[in-house]
Design a protein around this motif. Sequence first.
Motif, PDB file in Angstrom:
ATOM      1  N   GLY A  29       0.816  -1.197   0.000  1.00 25.80           N
ATOM      2  CA  GLY A  29       0.000   0.000   0.000  1.00 25.80           C
ATOM      3  C   GLY A  29       0.853   1.251   0.000  1.00 25.80           C
ATOM      4  O   GLY A  29       2.070   1.212  -0.174  1.00 25.80           O
ATOM      5  N   ASN A  30       0.220   2.386   0.196  1.00 24.93           N
ATOM      6  CA  ASN A  30       0.919   3.667   0.153  1.00 24.93           C
ATOM      7  C   ASN A  30       1.535   3.980   1.512  1.00 24.93           C
ATOM      8  O   ASN A  30       0.841   4.002   2.517  1.00 24.93           O
ATOM      9  CB  ASN A  30      -0.056   4.781  -0.237  1.00 24.93           C
ATOM     10  N   PRO A  31       2.817   4.232   1.526  1.00 23.57           N
ATOM     11  CA  PRO A  31       3.486   4.459   2.816  1.00 23.57           C
ATOM     12  C   PRO A  31       3.400   5.899   3.280  1.00 23.57           C
ATOM     13  O   PRO A  31       3.335   6.831   2.473  1.00 23.57           O
ATOM     14  CB  PRO A  31       4.937   4.098   2.492  1.00 23.57           C
ATOM     15  N   TYR A  32       3.423   6.055   4.572  1.00 24.82           N
ATOM     16  CA  TYR A  32       3.693   7.356   5.176  1.00 24.82           C
ATOM     17  C   TYR A  32       5.118   7.264   5.709  1.00 24.82           C
ATOM     18  O   TYR A  32       5.423   6.372   6.499  1.00 24.82           O
ATOM     19  CB  TYR A  32       2.729   7.648   6.324  1.00 24.82           C
ATOM     20  N   LEU A  33       5.972   8.156   5.294  1.00 24.22           N
ATOM     21  CA  LEU A  33       7.404   8.043   5.593  1.00 24.22           C
ATOM     22  C   LEU A  33       7.871   9.205   6.453  1.00 24.22           C
ATOM     23  O   LEU A  33       7.434  10.346   6.266  1.00 24.22           O
ATOM     24  CB  LEU A  33       8.196   7.996   4.282  1.00 24.22           C
ATOM     25  N   PHE A  34       8.789   8.914   7.347  1.00 19.97           N
ATOM     26  CA  PHE A  34       9.257   9.899   8.318  1.00 19.97           C
ATOM     27  C   PHE A  34      10.768   9.805   8.478  1.00 19.97           C
ATOM     28  O   PHE A  34      11.364   8.748   8.303  1.00 19.97           O
ATOM     29  CB  PHE A  34       8.617   9.648   9.693  1.00 19.97           C
ATOM     30  N   TRP A  35      11.336  10.927   8.864  1.00 18.33           N
ATOM     31  CA  TRP A  35      12.711  10.952   9.332  1.00 18.33           C
ATOM     32  C   TRP A  35      12.734  11.577  10.727  1.00 18.33           C
ATOM     33  O   TRP A  35      12.088  12.612  10.972  1.00 18.33           O
ATOM     34  CB  TRP A  35      13.620  11.771   8.416  1.00 18.33           C
ATOM     35  N   TYR A  36      13.514  10.913  11.615  1.00 18.09           N
ATOM     36  CA  TYR A  36      13.726  11.412  12.955  1.00 18.09           C
ATOM     37  C   TYR A  36      15.223  11.529  13.197  1.00 18.09           C
ATOM     38  O   TYR A  36      16.019  10.771  12.635  1.00 18.09           O
ATOM     39  CB  TYR A  36      13.119  10.473  14.003  1.00 18.09           C
ATOM     40  N   VAL A  37      15.593  12.454  14.071  1.00 17.77           N
ATOM     41  CA  VAL A  37      16.993  12.624  14.446  1.00 17.77           C
ATOM     42  C   VAL A  37      17.115  12.444  15.952  1.00 17.77           C
ATOM     43  O   VAL A  37      16.211  12.810  16.717  1.00 17.77           O
ATOM     44  CB  VAL A  37      17.536  14.018  14.021  1.00 17.77           C
ATOM     45  N   GLN A  38      18.198  11.828  16.356  1.00 18.28           N
ATOM     46  CA  GLN A  38      18.442  11.630  17.787  1.00 18.28           C
ATOM     47  C   GLN A  38      19.835  12.137  18.124  1.00 18.28           C
ATOM     48  O   GLN A  38      20.846  11.605  17.630  1.00 18.28           O
ATOM     49  CB  GLN A  38      18.309  10.154  18.156  1.00 18.28           C
ATOM     50  N   TYR A  39      19.885  13.150  18.982  1.00 18.24           N
ATOM     51  CA  TYR A  39      21.151  13.659  19.476  1.00 18.24           C
ATOM     52  C   TYR A  39      21.545  12.865  20.715  1.00 18.24           C
ATOM     53  O   TYR A  39      20.687  12.264  21.374  1.00 18.24           O
ATOM     54  CB  TYR A  39      21.040  15.147  19.774  1.00 18.24           C
ATOM     55  N   TYR A  89      20.320   9.230  12.770  1.00 16.63           N
ATOM     56  CA  TYR A  89      19.125   9.514  11.973  1.00 16.63           C
ATOM     57  C   TYR A  89      18.358   8.218  11.714  1.00 16.63           C
ATOM     58  O   TYR A  89      18.932   7.209  11.301  1.00 16.63           O
ATOM     59  CB  TYR A  89      19.512  10.183  10.649  1.00 16.63           C
ATOM     60  N   PHE A  90      17.050   8.291  11.954  1.00 15.89           N
ATOM     61  CA  PHE A  90      16.192   7.126  11.779  1.00 15.89           C
ATOM     62  C   PHE A  90      15.119   7.422  10.739  1.00 15.89           C
ATOM     63  O   PHE A  90      14.432   8.443  10.801  1.00 15.89           O
ATOM     64  CB  PHE A  90      15.498   6.762  13.090  1.00 15.89           C
ATOM     65  N   CYS A  91      14.979   6.493   9.825  1.00 15.24           N
ATOM     66  CA  CYS A  91      13.887   6.514   8.865  1.00 15.24           C
ATOM     67  C   CYS A  91      12.757   5.637   9.426  1.00 15.24           C
ATOM     68  O   CYS A  91      13.022   4.631  10.096  1.00 15.24           O
ATOM     69  CB  CYS A  91      14.383   5.963   7.530  1.00 15.24           C
ATOM     70  N   ALA A  92      11.512   6.020   9.186  1.00 14.48           N
ATOM     71  CA  ALA A  92      10.387   5.239   9.702  1.00 14.48           C
ATOM     72  C   ALA A  92       9.256   5.221   8.695  1.00 14.48           C
ATOM     73  O   ALA A  92       9.087   6.153   7.903  1.00 14.48           O
ATOM     74  CB  ALA A  92       9.900   5.813  11.032  1.00 14.48           C
ATOM     75  N   VAL A  93       8.482   4.153   8.719  1.00 14.78           N
ATOM     76  CA  VAL A  93       7.336   4.033   7.827  1.00 14.78           C
ATOM     77  C   VAL A  93       6.110   3.646   8.647  1.00 14.78           C
ATOM     78  O   VAL A  93       6.195   2.873   9.603  1.00 14.78           O
ATOM     79  CB  VAL A  93       7.608   2.990   6.712  1.00 14.78           C
ATOM     80  N   ARG A  94       5.000   4.229   8.277  1.00 20.91           N
ATOM     81  CA  ARG A  94       3.730   3.900   8.913  1.00 20.91           C
ATOM     82  C   ARG A  94       2.783   3.410   7.830  1.00 20.91           C
ATOM     83  O   ARG A  94       2.809   3.897   6.704  1.00 20.91           O
ATOM     84  CB  ARG A  94       3.125   5.124   9.603  1.00 20.91           C
TER      85      ARG A  94
END
Lengths: 117, 114
Positions: A29-39, A89-94
């Motif tokens: 299906g169609n993804p929702y994609l995100f990028w997060y950063v962690q210091y 840096y983390f990539c994530a998909v929902r």
Amino acid sequence: AQSVAQPEDQVNVAEGNPLTVKCTYSVSGNPYLFWYVQYPNRGLQFLLKYITGDNLVKGSYGFEAEFNKSQTSFHLKKPSALVSDSALYFCAVRVPPFLMGYQKVTFGTGTKLQVIP
Amino acid sequence: GAGVSQSPRYKVAKRGRDVALRCDSISGHVTLYWYRQTLGQGSEVLTYSQSDAQRDKSGRPSGRFSAERPERSVSTLKIQRTEQGDSAVYLCASSFDRVLYTIYFGEGSWLTVV
């Protein structure tokens, strides 16, 4: 099953040079994609997201990411790296809820970005 | 500020003991998540819960892990009979709803099991 891959454990880039942190995904299906950063010693902070629309998404701190459906990629980019960009840096998909019982989020394993002065 | 806060930030527990980690999410957020983050393995979701005016729905806990939500914006992650492999950062996160809204994370609770 959905999955996210970040093929590089670490990316080194000189300050002032453009940077790219790679992410590929696999979903039904169609993804929702995100990028997060962690210091260091901090939680995850949201950078940007792609839901629909323009494939080039602009986010915080000058970062942007390009959604490429044919290559199933969502690479994070910045035209000119800063030393202060050094972080994890983390990539994530929902996946939309109509495909899953709940809003499951899958993260990649993270890429350490080291910007060298 | 009005972010997600977690306590304690750092916890050292003896193996076999039970541990409770608290999360105060953002007021108005509906969905609340607990994640475990370990070095090199990214983050895995442990449990989630959703609430609306009528009911709470708690995510399926995994074995020794369970989450309680005594108030809409408060959650407690409980780990029973801790093992050394439970040493990790536990992240709480919340969002307005299940679909479009960004997930906001707390700064994490760092658990070390000795």
